[in-house]
Design a protein around this motif. Structure first.
Motif, PDB file in Angstrom:
ATOM      1  N   VAL A 165       0.917  -1.104  -0.107  1.00  0.00           N
ATOM      2  CA  VAL A 165      -0.071  -0.202  -0.082  1.00  0.00           C
ATOM      3  C   VAL A 165       0.749   1.290   0.018  1.00  0.00           C
ATOM      4  N   SER A 166       2.014   1.287   0.764  1.00  0.00           N
ATOM      5  CA  SER A 166       2.958   2.505   0.644  1.00  0.00           C
ATOM      6  C   SER A 166       3.468   2.736  -0.736  1.00  0.00           C
ATOM      7  N   SER A 167       3.823   1.766  -1.144  1.00  0.00           N
ATOM      8  CA  SER A 167       4.125   1.742  -2.851  1.00  0.00           C
ATOM      9  C   SER A 167       3.359   2.560  -3.594  1.00  0.00           C
ATOM     10  N   PHE A 168       2.077   1.932  -3.439  1.00  0.00           N
ATOM     11  CA  PHE A 168       0.914   2.412  -4.063  1.00  0.00           C
ATOM     12  C   PHE A 168       0.829   3.868  -4.040  1.00  0.00           C
ATOM     13  N   LEU A 169       0.563   4.108  -2.689  1.00  0.00           N
ATOM     14  CA  LEU A 169       0.383   5.607  -2.175  1.00  0.00           C
ATOM     15  C   LEU A 169       1.494   6.597  -2.867  1.00  0.00           C
ATOM     16  N   ARG A 170       2.871   6.200  -2.493  1.00  0.00           N
ATOM     17  CA  ARG A 170       4.001   6.824  -2.840  1.00  0.00           C
ATOM     18  C   ARG A 170       3.789   7.158  -4.421  1.00  0.00           C
ATOM     19  N   THR A 171       3.520   6.339  -5.123  1.00  0.00           N
ATOM     20  CA  THR A 171       3.330   6.519  -6.634  1.00  0.00           C
ATOM     21  C   THR A 171       2.360   7.648  -6.916  1.00  0.00           C
ATOM     22  N   VAL A 172       1.250   7.508  -6.570  1.00  0.00           N
ATOM     23  CA  VAL A 172       0.010   8.487  -6.835  1.00  0.00           C
ATOM     24  C   VAL A 172       0.425   9.716  -6.432  1.00  0.00           C
ATOM     25  N   LEU A 173       1.025   9.802  -4.851  1.00  0.00           N
ATOM     26  CA  LEU A 173       1.048  11.180  -4.342  1.00  0.00           C
ATOM     27  C   LEU A 173       2.389  11.854  -4.988  1.00  0.00           C
ATOM     28  N   GLN A 174       3.462  11.137  -5.272  1.00  0.00           N
ATOM     29  CA  GLN A 174       4.463  11.707  -5.796  1.00  0.00           C
ATOM     30  C   GLN A 174       4.280  12.271  -7.506  1.00  0.00           C
ATOM     31  N   ARG A 175       3.395  11.636  -8.144  1.00  0.00           N
ATOM     32  CA  ARG A 175       2.841  12.030  -9.393  1.00  0.00           C
ATOM     33  C   ARG A 175       1.930  13.410  -9.453  1.00  0.00           C
ATOM     34  N   HIS A 176       1.669  13.504  -8.068  1.00  0.00           N
ATOM     35  CA  HIS A 176       0.832  15.144  -7.989  1.00  0.00           C
ATOM     36  C   HIS A 176       1.843  15.967  -7.324  1.00  0.00           C
ATOM     37  N   GLY A 177       3.068  15.828  -7.321  1.00  0.00           N
ATOM     38  CA  GLY A 177       4.186  16.706  -6.725  1.00  0.00           C
ATOM     39  C   GLY A 177       4.244  16.686  -5.172  1.00  0.00           C
ATOM     40  N   LEU A 196      -4.983  10.973   7.920  1.00  0.00           N
ATOM     41  CA  LEU A 196      -5.682  10.050   6.801  1.00  0.00           C
ATOM     42  C   LEU A 196      -5.641   8.713   7.189  1.00  0.00           C
ATOM     43  N   TYR A 197      -6.807   8.124   7.519  1.00  0.00           N
ATOM     44  CA  TYR A 197      -6.872   6.830   8.036  1.00  0.00           C
ATOM     45  C   TYR A 197      -7.508   6.266   6.944  1.00  0.00           C
ATOM     46  N   VAL A 198      -6.873   5.001   6.480  1.00  0.00           N
ATOM     47  CA  VAL A 198      -7.189   4.344   5.136  1.00  0.00           C
ATOM     48  C   VAL A 198      -7.446   2.703   5.957  1.00  0.00           C
ATOM     49  N   ALA A 199      -8.338   2.265   5.782  1.00  0.00           N
ATOM     50  CA  ALA A 199      -8.676   0.796   6.195  1.00  0.00           C
ATOM     51  C   ALA A 199      -9.893   0.229   5.466  1.00  0.00           C
ATOM     52  N   LEU A 219     -10.753   6.936   4.738  1.00  0.00           N
ATOM     53  CA  LEU A 219     -10.811   6.220   3.584  1.00  0.00           C
ATOM     54  C   LEU A 219     -11.103   4.910   3.540  1.00  0.00           C
ATOM     55  N   ARG A 220     -12.046   4.316   3.006  1.00  0.00           N
ATOM     56  CA  ARG A 220     -12.580   3.115   3.055  1.00  0.00           C
ATOM     57  C   ARG A 220     -11.435   2.461   1.961  1.00  0.00           C
ATOM     58  N   LYS A 221     -10.962   1.275   1.956  1.00  0.00           N
ATOM     59  CA  LYS A 221     -10.214   0.616   1.010  1.00  0.00           C
ATOM     60  C   LYS A 221     -11.031  -0.458   0.618  1.00  0.00           C
ATOM     61  N   PRO A 222     -11.305  -0.519  -0.732  1.00  0.00           N
ATOM     62  CA  PRO A 222     -10.444   0.020  -1.786  1.00  0.00           C
ATOM     63  C   PRO A 222     -11.103   1.575  -2.214  1.00  0.00           C
ATOM     64  N   PHE A 223     -10.119   2.255  -2.528  1.00  0.00           N
ATOM     65  CA  PHE A 223     -10.610   3.742  -2.968  1.00  0.00           C
ATOM     66  C   PHE A 223     -10.020   4.049  -4.313  1.00  0.00           C
ATOM     67  N   ARG A 224     -10.607   5.161  -4.715  1.00  0.00           N
ATOM     68  CA  ARG A 224     -10.093   5.732  -6.116  1.00  0.00           C
ATOM     69  C   ARG A 224      -9.238   6.800  -5.757  1.00  0.00           C
ATOM     70  N   ASN A 225      -8.272   6.766  -6.787  1.00  0.00           N
ATOM     71  CA  ASN A 225      -7.044   7.797  -6.577  1.00  0.00           C
ATOM     72  C   ASN A 225      -7.662   9.197  -6.454  1.00  0.00           C
ATOM     73  N   GLU A 226      -8.845   9.549  -7.213  1.00  0.00           N
ATOM     74  CA  GLU A 226      -9.321  10.722  -6.721  1.00  0.00           C
ATOM     75  C   GLU A 226      -9.970  11.185  -5.384  1.00  0.00           C
ATOM     76  N   ASP A 227     -10.194   9.988  -4.890  1.00  0.00           N
ATOM     77  CA  ASP A 227     -10.870  10.230  -3.564  1.00  0.00           C
ATOM     78  C   ASP A 227      -9.549  10.361  -2.383  1.00  0.00           C
ATOM     79  N   LEU A 228      -8.476   9.752  -2.730  1.00  0.00           N
ATOM     80  CA  LEU A 228      -7.075   9.965  -2.158  1.00  0.00           C
ATOM     81  C   LEU A 228      -6.574  11.253  -2.262  1.00  0.00           C
ATOM     82  N   LEU A 229      -6.571  11.745  -3.642  1.00  0.00           N
ATOM     83  CA  LEU A 229      -5.995  13.133  -3.540  1.00  0.00           C
ATOM     84  C   LEU A 229      -6.914  14.087  -3.004  1.00  0.00           C
TER      85      LEU A 229
END
Length: 126
Positions: A29-41, A84-87, A104-114
């Motif tokens: 999950v950390s790897s996924f979150l890092r990728t999405v968040l870094q792509r948005h700066g 941000l509590y994701v579970a 945020l309830r897993k699974p969530f969309r990238n848009e919801d995370l951002l």
């Protein structure tokens, strides 16, 4: 196994609205979150939950926002940290103990995370 706090260079230059985010989750999950968040700066630091909470508590790491599935490890910082509590099945009573928290309830969309990151990262803590 403890994972060291790690950081990869962001894909985009950090903008003023971007945040420094501490991700304290399992490695996948950390790897996924890092990728999405870094792509948005955003600047993203990743660590095992117990180690990340310890480093934050002792001031060895600074973050605008913490993303975790183990908020109980950050309870002593509940009035200071934006969380941000994701579970899959979050404990809403536990989340309510934080001054600034979004769930945020897993699974969530990238848009919801951002959206959650934007809402929390620069909000004032009462």
């Amino acid at each position: 196994m403890l994972m060291a706090i790690s950081q990869s260079p962001p894909f985009l230059p950090a903008a003023p609205s971007c945040a420094r985010i501490l991700v304290a989750e399992d490695p996948f999950v950390s790897s996924f979150l890092r990728t999405v968040l870094q792509r948005h700066g955003h600047e993203v630091l990743v660590g095992a939950p117990s180690r990340a909470s310890e480093l934050l508590r002792h001031g060895e790491v600074a973050a605008d926002l913490v993303i975790t599935n183990e908020p109980d490890l950050f309870l002593d910082l509940a009035d200071k940290v934006r969380l941000l509590y994701v579970a899959a099945t979050p404990d809403v009573d536990l989340a309510a103990r934080f001054a600034k928290c979004r769930v945020l309830r897993k699974p969530f969309r990238n848009e919801d995370l951002l959206s959650a990151v934007e809402e929390l990262a620069h909000s004032d803590i009462p």
